[in-house]
Design an enzyme around this catalytic site. Structure first.
Site, mmCIF file in Angstrom:
data_model
loop_
_atom_site.group_PDB
_atom_site.id
_atom_site.type_symbol
_atom_site.label_atom_id
_atom_site.label_comp_id
_atom_site.label_asym_id
_atom_site.label_seq_id
_atom_site.Cartn_x
_atom_site.Cartn_y
_atom_site.Cartn_z
ATOM 1 N N HIS A 1 0.850 -1.202 0.000
ATOM 2 C CA HIS A 1 0.000 0.000 0.000
ATOM 3 C C HIS A 1 0.882 1.247 0.000
ATOM 4 C CE1 HIS A 1 -2.950 3.023 1.162
ATOM 5 N NE2 HIS A 1 -2.220 3.309 2.221
ATOM 6 N N ASP B 1 7.200 22.026 -26.055
ATOM 7 C CA ASP B 1 7.092 20.681 -25.499
ATOM 8 C C ASP B 1 8.134 20.569 -24.407
ATOM 9 O OD1 ASP B 1 7.046 17.733 -25.119
ATOM 10 O OD2 ASP B 1 5.902 17.741 -26.978
ATOM 11 N N TRP C 1 7.124 -0.105 3.893
ATOM 12 C CA TRP C 1 7.545 0.631 2.684
ATOM 13 C C TRP C 1 8.955 1.202 2.856
ATOM 14 C CZ3 TRP C 1 8.833 5.673 1.218
ATOM 15 C CH2 TRP C 1 8.763 6.642 2.211
ATOM 16 N N SER D 1 13.205 6.422 -13.649
ATOM 17 C CA SER D 1 12.128 7.189 -14.291
ATOM 18 C C SER D 1 12.020 8.582 -13.684
ATOM 19 C CB SER D 1 10.804 6.431 -14.139
ATOM 20 O OG SER D 1 9.728 7.273 -14.451
ATOM 21 N N SER D 2 12.070 8.649 -12.349
ATOM 22 C CA SER D 2 11.939 9.943 -11.673
ATOM 23 C C SER D 2 13.093 10.872 -12.021
ATOM 24 C CB SER D 2 11.907 9.750 -10.159
ATOM 25 O OG SER D 2 10.695 9.193 -9.766
ATOM 26 N N HIS E 1 13.196 11.850 3.859
ATOM 27 C CA HIS E 1 12.574 13.111 4.243
ATOM 28 C C HIS E 1 12.401 14.084 3.068
ATOM 29 C CE1 HIS E 1 10.464 15.773 6.787
ATOM 30 N NE2 HIS E 1 11.025 16.696 6.042
ATOM 31 N N GLU F 1 11.917 13.211 0.191
ATOM 32 C CA GLU F 1 10.818 12.591 -0.554
ATOM 33 C C GLU F 1 9.460 13.125 -0.084
ATOM 34 O OE1 GLU F 1 10.400 10.639 -3.064
ATOM 35 O OE2 GLU F 1 8.316 10.017 -2.768
ATOM 36 N N TYR G 1 8.839 16.068 0.816
ATOM 37 C CA TYR G 1 8.635 17.363 0.163
ATOM 38 C C TYR G 1 8.481 17.230 -1.340
ATOM 39 C CZ TYR G 1 9.058 19.159 4.703
ATOM 40 O OH TYR G 1 8.793 19.376 6.023
ATOM 41 N N SER H 1 -1.362 27.134 -5.039
ATOM 42 C CA SER H 1 -1.003 28.533 -5.313
ATOM 43 C C SER H 1 -1.535 29.013 -6.663
ATOM 44 C CB SER H 1 0.519 28.706 -5.278
ATOM 45 O OG SER H 1 1.024 28.329 -4.029
ATOM 46 N N HIS I 1 14.958 12.801 12.419
ATOM 47 C CA HIS I 1 13.763 12.882 13.263
ATOM 48 C C HIS I 1 12.898 11.629 13.128
ATOM 49 C CE1 HIS I 1 11.631 15.307 9.827
ATOM 50 N NE2 HIS I 1 11.587 14.029 9.595
ATOM 51 N N HIS I 2 13.246 10.770 12.155
ATOM 52 C CA HIS I 2 12.566 9.478 12.051
ATOM 53 C C HIS I 2 13.226 8.430 12.934
ATOM 54 C CE1 HIS I 2 10.120 10.710 8.536
ATOM 55 N NE2 HIS I 2 11.158 11.483 8.299
ATOM 56 N N THR J 1 6.833 27.055 5.926
ATOM 57 C CA THR J 1 5.507 26.480 5.685
ATOM 58 C C THR J 1 4.434 27.444 6.185
ATOM 59 O OG1 THR J 1 6.507 24.312 6.035
ATOM 60 C CG2 THR J 1 4.114 24.396 5.920
ATOM 61 N N LYS K 1 3.825 30.175 3.743
ATOM 62 C CA LYS K 1 2.951 29.769 2.637
ATOM 63 C C LYS K 1 1.481 29.819 3.040
ATOM 64 C CE LYS K 1 5.795 26.987 -0.316
ATOM 65 N NZ LYS K 1 5.162 27.524 -1.526
ATOM 66 N N ARG L 1 1.441 0.642 15.096
ATOM 67 C CA ARG L 1 1.119 0.530 13.677
ATOM 68 C C ARG L 1 1.592 -0.825 13.168
ATOM 69 N NH1 ARG L 1 5.656 4.396 10.726
ATOM 70 N NH2 ARG L 1 4.570 3.693 8.852
#
Ligand code: CU1
Length: 528
Positions: A80, A109, A145, A172-173, A256, A258, A260, A271, A305-306, A331, A334, A453
Site C-alpha cells: 500500500h 514541449d 515501505w 524514471s523519476s 525526508h 521525498e 517534500y 497557489s 527525526h525518524h 511552511t 505559505k 502501527r
C-alpha cells in the site's frame, strides 16, 4: 482529450507518419499525451493501493484475526505504501508537470521529448514487478515501505522484485526531473523570466532538484540491501561488521526530502487555484518562491527525526528536533500567503477551490501533528504508533491527494475542452473530506493510547476507534467513485469549455496560449 490531441500543428509536417491506436500512446513524444498517460497510470495505482488499504481496514474492523494472516497483512501495508508513494502520488504530479509546465512557460514541449516517453514507459514494468511480487514464492515483501534492515535481509524473492522496481522507478523519476529542469531553464518564452513563472512551475523546478539529489541515495540503500542479501556484503549486518542503523540513515536521507517531493508540487497547484477563485493575484509571490526553496534546503538536514529511538546522542536529537521545527517557518509563510490571497477577495467555491481550501485546513492539521512528532521526548512515545499513521495520512491524503483533486478539476476543462459536472465534483469533495476525517482522526487517539502501527490484531480497548476508522475508510474509498465518474463524464462530453473557463479569472492563470500539439519529432517546432 481526443479533440485537443488530434489537432494538428500549423500545417508543417502534414505528411509525417502519425501512429494511431495503441501505437500512438506507445510512441508518443507529445507532452500532453505523456501527461495523460501518467495521470491514467497514477489513477489506476491509486485505486490499486486503495483496495489494499480497504483490506487492511477490514481486518482492523474488530480485534482478532478474521480475514488475512499476519504475513499477508504485512505485505499489504508494505505494498500500500510503495504503490501510493511511487505509483500514485509521484507519477500524478509528473503528469501535471507534463501537461502544464510547457504551457505555463510558453515552451513547445518538454526539452527531451523522447526521453519523456521512456520516463513514462518505465513505470508499467515497475508496477508489474511490485504487484506481481504478491504471486512469487513467499509473496510480496512485508518489511514495510521503508524496507528497513535487518528484516529485508531475511525476506523471500518478493524483496528482490521490490528492489528492482524501486531502481526502475528511481530511474524514471530522475529522467523526469532532468526533463523538467532543462525545460524550465532553457525553453521559457521571451519575457518569461524565472520570477514571472507561475508558482506550479517554480515548485516543480525545486522538486526536480530534490529528486535528482535523493533518488540515487534510495538506489544506493536498496543496492546495499541487494548485495547484503546475495553477494556476501555486510553493510547492514552487525555480525559482518555492519550496522542496521546505517540503513535508516541512508533511507531517511532520501525519505525526508521525498516527503517534500510529494508536497511541494501540491503547494504549487494550490497557489494556482486560490488566486483564481479569490480573483486576486497571489499574495507574496517572491516569498512563496523563497519559502519553497527554504523548505527544500531544510529537508536535507532533518532526516534523523525518524530515528529518535535508535539511541542517538542527545546533541544529535536536539539538532534534528530544532532543524525540523524550523521548517514550520517557511511552511507558515505559505499558509499565511494563501490566506492573505483570499482575504477580501471575491471568492467563489467551485470544486477546485473547495479542494484547495480543504487542503489548507486539513493539511495544516497534519503540519501541527508533524510539529508534535518533531519534539524528541514526546516522539519517543509516538514512535511506531497510530499517531504517526494519522499524521502522515493528513499530510499525504489531505495534502498531496486533495491538491491533486483540486488540480484535476481545475485543469480538466482546459485539457478536455469540456466542463466537468460541478455537482458531482462538489459531492466528491464533501464526501471525501468528511469520510477522510472519520477514517483518520480517530487514529490520533489510537496512537496516543498506545496502539502500534503495522499489526493485524490489537487489544480490545482499541476496538471503538478502529470501527469508526474502518467505516470512514470505506466511505472515503466509495467517494472516489464520484471522482472517476466526474472524470469520465468530462472526457465524454458536457458543456464546452475553453482556456478561460474560470470566468473573472482571465489573465491570472492562463499566461500563454497553449501551443498546438504535435505527434512526431519532425512536427516539433524548432527551439532556439
Ligand atoms: Cu521526515
Amino acid at each position: 482529450m481526443s479533440t485537443l490531441a488530434h489537432e494538428h500543428g500549423h500545417g508543417h509536417g502534414a505528411h509525417a507518419h502519425h501512429p494511431s491506436g495503441i501505437m500512438r500512446w506507445i510512441t508518443t513524444t507529445n507532452h500532453k499525451d505523456i501527461g495523460t498517460l501518467y495521470l491514467w497510470f497514477s489513477l489506476i495505482m491509486f485505486f490499486t493501493g486503495g483496495v489494499m488499504a480497504l483490506v487492511i481496514r477490514t481486518e482492523l474492523f474488530q480485534p482478532g484475526l478474521q480475514w488475512v494472516n499476519p504475513e499477508f497483512f504485512n505485505q499489504l501495508t508494505t505494498m500500500h505504501g510503495l504503490v501510493m508513494v511511487f505509483g500514485a502520488i509521484m507519477p500524478a504530479f509528473v503528469g501535471f508537470a507534463n501537461w502544464q509546465i510547457p504551457m505555463m512557460i510558453g515552451a513547445p514541449d518538454m526539452a527531451f521529448a523522447r526521453m519523456n516517453n521512456w520516463s513514462f514507459w518505465l513505470l508499467p514494468p515497475a508496477a508489474i514487478l511490485l504487484i506481481g511480487s504478491f504471486f512469487v514464492p513467499g509473496g510480496a515483501t512485508g518489511a514495510g515501505w521503508t524496507l528497513y534492515a535487518p528484516l529485508t535481509l531475511q525476506m523471500g524473492m518478493g524483496m528482490d522484485l521490490a528492489i528492482f522496481a524501486v531502481h526502475i522507478l528511481g530511474a524514471s523519476s530522475i529522467m523526469g526531473a532532468i526533463n523538467i529542469i532543462v525545460t524550465i531553464l532553457n525553453m521559457r518564452a521571451p519575457g518569461m523570466t524565472l520570477m514571472k513563472m507561475p508558482l506550479f512551475a517554480w515548485t516543480w523546478l525545486i522538486t526536480a532538484y530534490l529528486l535528482i539529489a535523493v533518488m540515487p541515495v534510495l538506489a544506493g540503500a536498496v543496492t546495499m540491501t541487494l548485495t547484503d542479501r546475495h553477494f556476501g556484503t555486510s553493510f547492514f549486518t552487525a555480525a559482518g561488521g555492519g550496522d542496521p542503523i546505517l540503513y535508516q540513515h541512508v533511507f531517511w536521507f532520501f525519505g525526508h526530502p521525498e516527503v517534500y517531493i510529494m508536497i511541494l508540487p501540491a503547494f504549487g497547484i494550490v497557489s494556482q487555484v486560490i488566486p483564481t477563485f479569490a480573483r486576486k493575484p497571489l499574495f507574496g509571490y517572491a516569498s512563496m518562491v523563497y519559502a519553497t526553496a527554504s523548505i527544500a534546503i531544510l529537508s536535507f538536514i532533518v532526516w534523523a527525526h525518524h530515528m529518535f529511538t535508535t539511541g542517538m546522542p542527545a546533541t544529535a536529537q536536539l539538532f534534528f528536533m530544532y532543524a525540523t521545527m524550523l521548517i514550520a517557518v517557511p511552511t507558515g509563510v505559505k499558509v499565511f500567503n494563501w490566506i492573505a490571497t483570499m482575504w477580501k477577495g471575491s471568492m467563489t467555491f467551485e470544486t477546485p477551490m473547495l479542494f484547495a481550501v480543504g487542503f489548507i485546513f486539513v493539511f495544516t492539521m497534519g503540519g501541527f501533528t508533524g510539529l508534535m512528532c518533531a519534539i524528541t521526548p514526546v516522539d519517543i512515545q509516538y514512535q511506531e504508533t497510530y499517531f504517526v499513521v494519522a499524521h502522515f495520512h493528513y499530510v499525504l491524503v489531505a495534502g498531496s491527494l486533495f491538491a491533486l483533486f483540486a488540480g484535476t478539476y481545475y485543469w480538466l476543462p482546459k485539457w478536455t475542452g469540456n466542463m466537468y459536472p460541478e455537482g458531482l465534483g462538489k459531492l466528491h469533495f464533501w464526501c471525501s473530506i468528511i469520510s477522510f476525517n472519520i477514517a483518520f482522526f480517530p487514529m490520533h487517539f489510537l496512537g496516543l493510547a498506545g496502539m502500534p502501527r503495522r499489526i493485524p490484531d490489537y487489544a480490545t480497548q482499541f476496538t471503538d476507534f478502529n470501527v469508526v476508522s474502518t467505516i470512514g475508510a470505506f466511505g472515503f474509498g466509495l467517494s472516489q467513485l464520484f471522482f472517476l465518474f466526474a472524470i469520465l463524464r468530462c472526457i465524454r462530453g458536457g458543456e464546452r469549455a475553453d482556456g478561460r473557463v474560470w470566468e473573472g479569472a482571465e489573465g491570472l492563470e492562463w499566461h500563454l496560449p497553449s501551443p498546438a500539439p504535435y505527434h512526431s519529432w519532425e512536427d516539433a517546432p524548432v527551439v532556439k
